[in-house]
Write a protein that holds these residues in place. Sequence first.
Motif, mmCIF file in Angstrom:
data_model
loop_
_atom_site.group_PDB
_atom_site.id
_atom_site.type_symbol
_atom_site.label_atom_id
_atom_site.label_comp_id
_atom_site.label_asym_id
_atom_site.label_seq_id
_atom_site.Cartn_x
_atom_site.Cartn_y
_atom_site.Cartn_z
ATOM 1 N N VAL A 139 76.280 -60.647 -24.152
ATOM 2 C CA VAL A 139 75.931 -61.165 -25.478
ATOM 3 C C VAL A 139 75.798 -62.679 -25.418
ATOM 4 N N SER A 140 74.559 -63.157 -25.456
ATOM 5 C CA SER A 140 74.347 -64.600 -25.348
ATOM 6 C C SER A 140 73.353 -65.048 -26.404
ATOM 7 N N GLY A 141 72.863 -66.272 -26.242
ATOM 8 C CA GLY A 141 71.891 -66.797 -27.194
ATOM 9 C C GLY A 141 70.521 -66.136 -27.045
ATOM 10 N N GLY A 142 70.242 -65.616 -25.866
ATOM 11 C CA GLY A 142 68.925 -65.039 -25.613
ATOM 12 C C GLY A 142 68.930 -63.539 -25.382
ATOM 13 N N HIS A 143 70.111 -62.930 -25.181
ATOM 14 C CA HIS A 143 70.163 -61.520 -24.803
ATOM 15 C C HIS A 143 71.299 -60.767 -25.481
ATOM 16 N N ALA A 169 71.044 -64.644 -33.708
ATOM 17 C CA ALA A 169 71.265 -64.280 -35.113
ATOM 18 C C ALA A 169 72.426 -65.090 -35.698
ATOM 19 N N LEU A 170 73.479 -65.259 -34.900
ATOM 20 C CA LEU A 170 74.615 -66.064 -35.363
ATOM 21 C C LEU A 170 74.188 -67.515 -35.567
ATOM 22 N N ASP A 171 73.417 -68.033 -34.626
ATOM 23 C CA ASP A 171 72.972 -69.434 -34.719
ATOM 24 C C ASP A 171 72.064 -69.650 -35.929
ATOM 25 N N TYR A 181 74.253 -77.023 -34.991
ATOM 26 C CA TYR A 181 73.920 -76.254 -33.802
ATOM 27 C C TYR A 181 74.945 -76.547 -32.700
ATOM 28 N N PRO A 182 75.351 -75.623 -31.843
ATOM 29 C CA PRO A 182 75.070 -74.194 -31.918
ATOM 30 C C PRO A 182 76.048 -73.515 -32.863
ATOM 31 N N GLY A 183 75.533 -72.664 -33.706
ATOM 32 C CA GLY A 183 76.285 -72.200 -34.856
ATOM 33 C C GLY A 183 77.355 -71.158 -34.605
ATOM 34 N N GLY A 184 77.263 -70.406 -33.501
ATOM 35 C CA GLY A 184 78.203 -69.304 -33.271
ATOM 36 C C GLY A 184 79.662 -69.695 -33.452
ATOM 37 N N PRO A 185 80.141 -70.682 -32.698
ATOM 38 C CA PRO A 185 81.542 -71.079 -32.825
ATOM 39 C C PRO A 185 81.867 -71.660 -34.196
ATOM 40 N N LEU A 187 80.396 -70.826 -37.063
ATOM 41 C CA LEU A 187 80.454 -69.710 -38.006
ATOM 42 C C LEU A 187 81.793 -68.980 -37.869
ATOM 43 N N GLU A 188 82.247 -68.847 -36.626
ATOM 44 C CA GLU A 188 83.547 -68.200 -36.393
ATOM 45 C C GLU A 188 84.658 -68.954 -37.116
ATOM 46 N N LYS A 189 84.618 -70.272 -37.037
ATOM 47 C CA LYS A 189 85.648 -71.091 -37.674
ATOM 48 C C LYS A 189 85.593 -70.945 -39.197
ATOM 49 N N ALA A 278 80.660 -60.274 -21.655
ATOM 50 C CA ALA A 278 80.415 -61.635 -21.160
ATOM 51 C C ALA A 278 79.229 -62.265 -21.877
ATOM 52 N N GLY A 279 79.014 -63.563 -21.634
ATOM 53 C CA GLY A 279 77.998 -64.337 -22.349
ATOM 54 C C GLY A 279 78.665 -65.086 -23.500
ATOM 55 N N GLY A 280 77.969 -66.075 -24.034
ATOM 56 C CA GLY A 280 78.560 -66.981 -25.014
ATOM 57 C C GLY A 280 79.318 -66.319 -26.146
ATOM 58 N N VAL A 281 78.781 -65.232 -26.701
ATOM 59 C CA VAL A 281 79.408 -64.599 -27.868
ATOM 60 C C VAL A 281 80.728 -63.902 -27.488
ATOM 61 N N SER A 282 80.946 -63.656 -26.200
ATOM 62 C CA SER A 282 82.211 -63.010 -25.781
ATOM 63 C C SER A 282 83.404 -63.938 -25.988
ATOM 64 N N ALA A 283 83.142 -65.209 -26.336
ATOM 65 C CA ALA A 283 84.240 -66.119 -26.671
ATOM 66 C C ALA A 283 84.804 -65.813 -28.060
ATOM 67 N N ASN A 284 84.084 -65.023 -28.840
ATOM 68 C CA ASN A 284 84.460 -64.787 -30.238
ATOM 69 C C ASN A 284 85.745 -63.953 -30.358
ATOM 70 N N GLN A 285 86.724 -64.494 -31.071
ATOM 71 C CA GLN A 285 88.040 -63.856 -31.151
ATOM 72 C C GLN A 285 88.025 -62.557 -31.953
ATOM 73 N N CYS A 310 82.691 -68.200 -20.663
ATOM 74 C CA CYS A 310 81.900 -67.290 -21.504
ATOM 75 C C CYS A 310 80.523 -67.896 -21.712
ATOM 76 N N THR A 311 80.492 -69.163 -22.081
ATOM 77 C CA THR A 311 79.206 -69.850 -22.258
ATOM 78 C C THR A 311 78.715 -70.327 -20.891
ATOM 79 N N ASP A 312 77.530 -70.933 -20.882
ATOM 80 C CA ASP A 312 76.889 -71.289 -19.613
ATOM 81 C C ASP A 312 77.756 -72.204 -18.756
ATOM 82 N N ASN A 313 77.738 -71.960 -17.465
ATOM 83 C CA ASN A 313 78.530 -72.740 -16.507
ATOM 84 C C ASN A 313 77.976 -72.482 -15.109
HETATM 85 O O1 KG4 Z 1 75.704 -67.621 -22.774
HETATM 86 P P1 KG4 Z 1 75.375 -68.780 -23.612
HETATM 87 O O2 KG4 Z 1 76.176 -70.032 -23.438
HETATM 88 O O3 KG4 Z 1 73.884 -69.224 -23.403
HETATM 89 C C1 KG4 Z 1 72.858 -68.308 -23.232
HETATM 90 O O4 KG4 Z 1 72.689 -67.808 -22.089
HETATM 91 O O5 KG4 Z 1 72.183 -68.067 -24.252
HETATM 92 O O6 KG4 Z 1 75.438 -68.278 -25.123
HETATM 93 C C2 KG4 Z 1 75.240 -69.147 -26.190
HETATM 94 C C3 KG4 Z 1 75.415 -68.376 -27.473
HETATM 95 C C4 KG4 Z 1 75.028 -69.191 -28.697
HETATM 96 O O7 KG4 Z 1 74.229 -68.384 -29.540
HETATM 97 C C5 KG4 Z 1 76.367 -69.502 -29.344
HETATM 98 O O8 KG4 Z 1 76.301 -69.677 -30.744
HETATM 99 C C6 KG4 Z 1 77.167 -68.272 -28.989
HETATM 100 O O9 KG4 Z 1 76.784 -67.993 -27.653
HETATM 101 N N1 KG4 Z 1 78.619 -68.494 -29.054
HETATM 102 C C7 KG4 Z 1 79.443 -67.873 -29.936
HETATM 103 C C8 KG4 Z 1 80.735 -68.386 -29.698
HETATM 104 N N2 KG4 Z 1 80.660 -69.307 -28.691
HETATM 105 C C9 KG4 Z 1 79.352 -69.354 -28.314
HETATM 106 N N3 KG4 Z 1 79.209 -66.961 -30.883
HETATM 107 C C10 KG4 Z 1 80.245 -66.522 -31.600
HETATM 108 N N4 KG4 Z 1 81.509 -66.969 -31.456
HETATM 109 C C11 KG4 Z 1 81.812 -67.898 -30.528
HETATM 110 N N5 KG4 Z 1 83.063 -68.331 -30.385
#
Ligand code: KG4
Length: 344
Positions: A139-143, A169-171, A181-185, A187-189, A278-285, A310-313
């Motif tokens: 679950v990431s920004g693109g997939h 969608a979260l962003d 931007y980036p809105g995911g974290p 929005l979580e807060k 895994a992927g950025g959204v997997s950081a979401n609690q 979880c996010t890019d590295n």
């Molecule tokens: O994996 P990533 O860093 O980059 C891509 O490969 O796309 O994912 C980025 C995405 C963004 O949409 C960001 O808003 C989301 O992950 N993201 C979160 C959280 N941290 C990052 N979404 C929800 N809750 C979070 N804590």
Amino acid sequence: MQASHTILGIETSCDETAVAVYSSEQGLLAHQLHSQIAMHAEYGGVVPELASRDHIQKLSPMITEVLKKAKISLNELTGIAYTKGPGLVGALLVGATVARSLGFALKIPTIGVHHMEAHLLAPMLEENPPGFPLLALLVSGGHTLLVQVNNIGEYKLLGESLDDAVGEALDKTAKLLGLPYPGGPQLEKLATQGNPERFRLPRPMTDRPGLDFSFSGLKTLAWNILQNPGTYELHQASQNDNLKADLAFAFQDAVTDVLVIKSQRALQQTHLKTLVVAGGVSANQTLRQKMQIMAEKLNINVFYPRHEFCTDNAAMVAYAGFRRMQLGQFDKDLKIEVLPRWPL
Ligand code: KG4
Ligand code: ZN
């Protein structure tokens, strides 16, 4: 006996420049990340040309610094892994060009890594790593992908988003709510202050069979709710009007429910006992808490990357490159090639 490897990893697929060194004997030796968020924030999203230029400026000095942190010299590297795709073409080209040139100069192999494979393998950098076979929710920004993983490179796509990725969608919804931007974290807060009783959004595509996702309708609905909250309220309007937080809660609640419902369905269909998220959204609690409850119910084990991976590295890129090189896979010619669109 397997040969030992010391792999330099380079990630430049989007808006972070990242470098890491992974050793087959000692694990992750060093890693560093430069985020371009501040630079892109004033535009409300990533500006590709600015991203490429910034990667060019940051990458070489970061490689020098990370090698120093890892206490190794260029000559001790046995291979270089870089993100070959998917991602922004110009940004990818910076990492690919530097990696391939350096590999050529040092006479060591390079390997172009799939960004989503790198995300998928990131939990294997932790203690007690998951083993194959497993189910991966990426679950990431693109997939947004549900993948049956039998081994490295043995992937069967079970489901994906038919429109927006979940991070996207979260962003986008966060942007509607006026969050940076980036809105995911963000929005979580904001959702932590929301009233769970005010709105309930649908859980798209969960009432029919299948493992695909759709999130763009929810985003449109969020827009409509912002315009006319009264039409969508479950009860009479609450007295303290905290519309944005209440909507953030409802949106996150719906999206995370969908991810859990589809993961559960995929686990039941495949009889797999291991789940990687895994992927950025997997950081979401909230997502993690709901996954945990589902995992206990189904008696399966869930694995995540550590929060910062979880996010890019680049740690995940170095590790994915290591796993591929262990299998004898590396770039076979001198062509510098990137794949902005590249199915897993
Ligand atoms: O994996 P990533 O860093 O980059 C891509 O490969 O796309 O994912 C980025 C995405 C963004 O949409 C960001 O808003 C989301 O992950 N993201 C979160 C959280 N941290 C990052 N979404 C929800 N809750 C979070 N804590
Ligand atoms: Zn990513």
